[in-house]
Design an enzyme around this catalytic site. Structure first.
Site, PDB file in Angstrom:
ATOM      1  N   GLU A   1       0.840  -1.196   0.000  1.00  0.00           N
ATOM      2  CA  GLU A   1       0.000   0.000   0.000  1.00  0.00           C
ATOM      3  C   GLU A   1       0.877   1.249   0.000  1.00  0.00           C
ATOM      4  O   GLU A   1       2.000   1.223   0.519  1.00  0.00           O
ATOM      5  CB  GLU A   1      -0.925  -0.077   1.233  1.00  0.00           C
ATOM      6  CG  GLU A   1      -1.757   1.133   1.535  1.00  0.00           C
ATOM      7  CD  GLU A   1      -2.787   1.497   0.476  1.00  0.00           C
ATOM      8  OE1 GLU A   1      -2.444   1.490  -0.720  1.00  0.00           O
ATOM      9  OE2 GLU A   1      -3.924   1.831   0.850  1.00  0.00           O
ATOM     10  N   ASP A   2       0.374   2.315  -0.583  1.00  0.00           N
ATOM     11  CA  ASP A   2       1.173   3.543  -0.651  1.00  0.00           C
ATOM     12  C   ASP A   2       1.352   4.207   0.708  1.00  0.00           C
ATOM     13  O   ASP A   2       2.446   4.552   1.099  1.00  0.00           O
ATOM     14  CB  ASP A   2       0.590   4.526  -1.688  1.00  0.00           C
ATOM     15  CG  ASP A   2      -0.900   4.809  -1.495  1.00  0.00           C
ATOM     16  OD1 ASP A   2      -1.506   4.297  -0.530  1.00  0.00           O
ATOM     17  OD2 ASP A   2      -1.465   5.543  -2.331  1.00  0.00           O
TER      18      ASP A   2
ATOM     19  N   ASP B   1      -2.795   5.855   6.724  1.00  0.00           N
ATOM     20  CA  ASP B   1      -3.208   7.151   7.261  1.00  0.00           C
ATOM     21  C   ASP B   1      -4.121   6.897   8.471  1.00  0.00           C
ATOM     22  O   ASP B   1      -3.640   6.543   9.538  1.00  0.00           O
ATOM     23  CB  ASP B   1      -3.893   7.927   6.133  1.00  0.00           C
ATOM     24  CG  ASP B   1      -4.296   9.336   6.508  1.00  0.00           C
ATOM     25  OD1 ASP B   1      -3.729   9.889   7.455  1.00  0.00           O
ATOM     26  OD2 ASP B   1      -5.187   9.893   5.844  1.00  0.00           O
TER      27      ASP B   1
ATOM     28  N   PHE C   1      -0.272  16.450   3.757  1.00  0.00           N
ATOM     29  CA  PHE C   1      -0.771  15.805   2.547  1.00  0.00           C
ATOM     30  C   PHE C   1       0.344  15.728   1.508  1.00  0.00           C
ATOM     31  O   PHE C   1       0.888  16.736   1.067  1.00  0.00           O
ATOM     32  CB  PHE C   1      -1.988  16.525   1.981  1.00  0.00           C
ATOM     33  CG  PHE C   1      -2.706  15.666   0.979  1.00  0.00           C
ATOM     34  CD1 PHE C   1      -3.558  14.637   1.405  1.00  0.00           C
ATOM     35  CD2 PHE C   1      -2.494  15.826  -0.385  1.00  0.00           C
ATOM     36  CE1 PHE C   1      -4.180  13.806   0.494  1.00  0.00           C
ATOM     37  CE2 PHE C   1      -3.118  14.998  -1.303  1.00  0.00           C
ATOM     38  CZ  PHE C   1      -3.960  13.987  -0.863  1.00  0.00           C
TER      39      PHE C   1
ATOM     40  N   ARG D   1       0.563  11.541  -9.537  1.00  0.00           N
ATOM     41  CA  ARG D   1       1.039  10.174  -9.298  1.00  0.00           C
ATOM     42  C   ARG D   1       2.377   9.915  -9.985  1.00  0.00           C
ATOM     43  O   ARG D   1       3.150   9.058  -9.572  1.00  0.00           O
ATOM     44  CB  ARG D   1       0.034   9.152  -9.846  1.00  0.00           C
ATOM     45  CG  ARG D   1      -1.284   9.082  -9.086  1.00  0.00           C
ATOM     46  CD  ARG D   1      -2.016   7.816  -9.489  1.00  0.00           C
ATOM     47  NE  ARG D   1      -3.433   7.826  -9.146  1.00  0.00           N
ATOM     48  CZ  ARG D   1      -3.923   7.459  -7.961  1.00  0.00           C
ATOM     49  NH1 ARG D   1      -3.100   7.083  -7.011  1.00  0.00           N
ATOM     50  NH2 ARG D   1      -5.214   7.475  -7.732  1.00  0.00           N
TER      51      ARG D   1
HETATM   52  P1  IMP Z   1      -6.624   5.471   5.280  1.00  0.00           P
HETATM   53  O1  IMP Z   1      -7.690   4.547   4.853  1.00  0.00           O
HETATM   54  O2  IMP Z   1      -7.160   6.679   5.987  1.00  0.00           O
HETATM   55  O3  IMP Z   1      -5.498   4.829   6.059  1.00  0.00           O
HETATM   56  O4  IMP Z   1      -6.021   6.111   3.985  1.00  0.00           O
HETATM   57  C1  IMP Z   1      -5.300   5.399   3.110  1.00  0.00           C
HETATM   58  C2  IMP Z   1      -5.503   5.895   1.709  1.00  0.00           C
HETATM   59  O5  IMP Z   1      -5.750   7.309   1.678  1.00  0.00           O
HETATM   60  C3  IMP Z   1      -4.268   5.668   0.901  1.00  0.00           C
HETATM   61  O6  IMP Z   1      -4.383   4.500   0.173  1.00  0.00           O
HETATM   62  C4  IMP Z   1      -4.205   6.891   0.008  1.00  0.00           C
HETATM   63  O7  IMP Z   1      -4.870   6.585  -1.207  1.00  0.00           O
HETATM   64  C5  IMP Z   1      -4.980   7.949   0.700  1.00  0.00           C
HETATM   65  N1  IMP Z   1      -4.111   8.948   1.364  1.00  0.00           N
HETATM   66  C6  IMP Z   1      -3.916   9.117   2.684  1.00  0.00           C
HETATM   67  N2  IMP Z   1      -3.068  10.124   2.937  1.00  0.00           N
HETATM   68  C7  IMP Z   1      -2.700  10.609   1.741  1.00  0.00           C
HETATM   69  C8  IMP Z   1      -1.796  11.654   1.321  1.00  0.00           C
HETATM   70  O8  IMP Z   1      -1.138  12.364   2.113  1.00  0.00           O
HETATM   71  N3  IMP Z   1      -1.687  11.836  -0.018  1.00  0.00           N
HETATM   72  C9  IMP Z   1      -2.366  11.100  -0.934  1.00  0.00           C
HETATM   73  N4  IMP Z   1      -3.195  10.105  -0.603  1.00  0.00           N
HETATM   74  C10 IMP Z   1      -3.362   9.862   0.731  1.00  0.00           C
HETATM   75 MG    MG Z   2      -4.605   4.581  -2.228  1.00  0.00          MG
END
Ligand code: IMP
Ligand code: MG
Length: 174
Positions: A96-97, A100, A147, A160
């Site tokens: 995963e990238d 968060d 962000f 991207r």
């Molecule tokens: P989570 O579900 O809140 O943990 O968020 C994960 C997803 O949110 C990641 O797969 C990203 O696609 C997106 N995301 C969270 N933070 C960022 C950021 O700083 N930049 C771009 N995408 C983000």
């Molecule tokens: Mg993502």
């Protein structure tokens, strides 16, 4: 540097070194196994490509299309698009990238109930942002709650393709 980027947090050289480190670690930890890497599209695409070059194992790969984010705030839901990979009895490594709030990863764990094992590798960990109890097994870099875009990470599908990871200027989305 792209004019919309305030600060670079991982340069191309940093990303190379990071992928090498994680790839070598996974190679050691999975010696004798044949892991299945599952990338969460689209954000994990460049990271998975570079990471796998550094994994010296017999392995396979697949992907999952998951959407959770609209704009710069987590929406609290995930949506799986298309077929699920066959994970029965496999040693799955989710790629995963960014981790968060943890919503995407914690909500998707139930998709892997039939796997033999599941581990998570993330490029970035926004460790102060967690709302769901989940942690990655392999982390590229821990970052503050800013962000970021580039190397797969997007803002409304853009950026991207940047070859580095950088903080997006607030004026771009405010
Ligand atoms: P989570 O579900 O809140 O943990 O968020 C994960 C997803 O949110 C990641 O797969 C990203 O696609 C997106 N995301 C969270 N933070 C960022 C950021 O700083 N930049 C771009 N995408 C983000
Ligand atoms: Mg993502």
């Amino acid at each position: 540097m792209n004019k919309d980027i305030e600060e670079i947090i991982l340069s191309e050289e940093d990303l190379n070194a990071l992928c090498r480190r994680l790839g070598e670690q996974i190679t050691k930890d999975y010696a004798g196994k044949e892991p299945l890497f599952i990338g969460y599209m689209k954000g994990a695409l460049p990271f998975m490509t570079e990471l796998l070059k550094r994994v010296d194992l017999k392995c396979t790969l697949d992907y999952l299309r998951i959407k959770s984010y609209e704009g710069t705030e987590s929406t609290g839901k995930i949506r799986v698009i298309g077929d699920l990979p066959d994970v029965k009895g496999k040693d799955v490594i989710i790629v995963e990238d960014i981790l968060d709030t943890g919503n995407t990863l914690s909500a998707s764990m139930e998709l892997f109930k039939e796997a033999n094992s599941v581990k998570i590798v993330v490029l970035l960990d926004k460790f102060e942002a967690r709302k769901f109890p989940i942690e990655a097994d392999y982390v590229g870099l821990k970052i503050p709650k800013k962000f970021v875009v580039g190397f797969g990470l997007d803002y409304n599908e853009n950026y991207r393709n940047l070859p580095y990871v950088g903080v997006l200027k607030k004026e771009v989305y405010m």
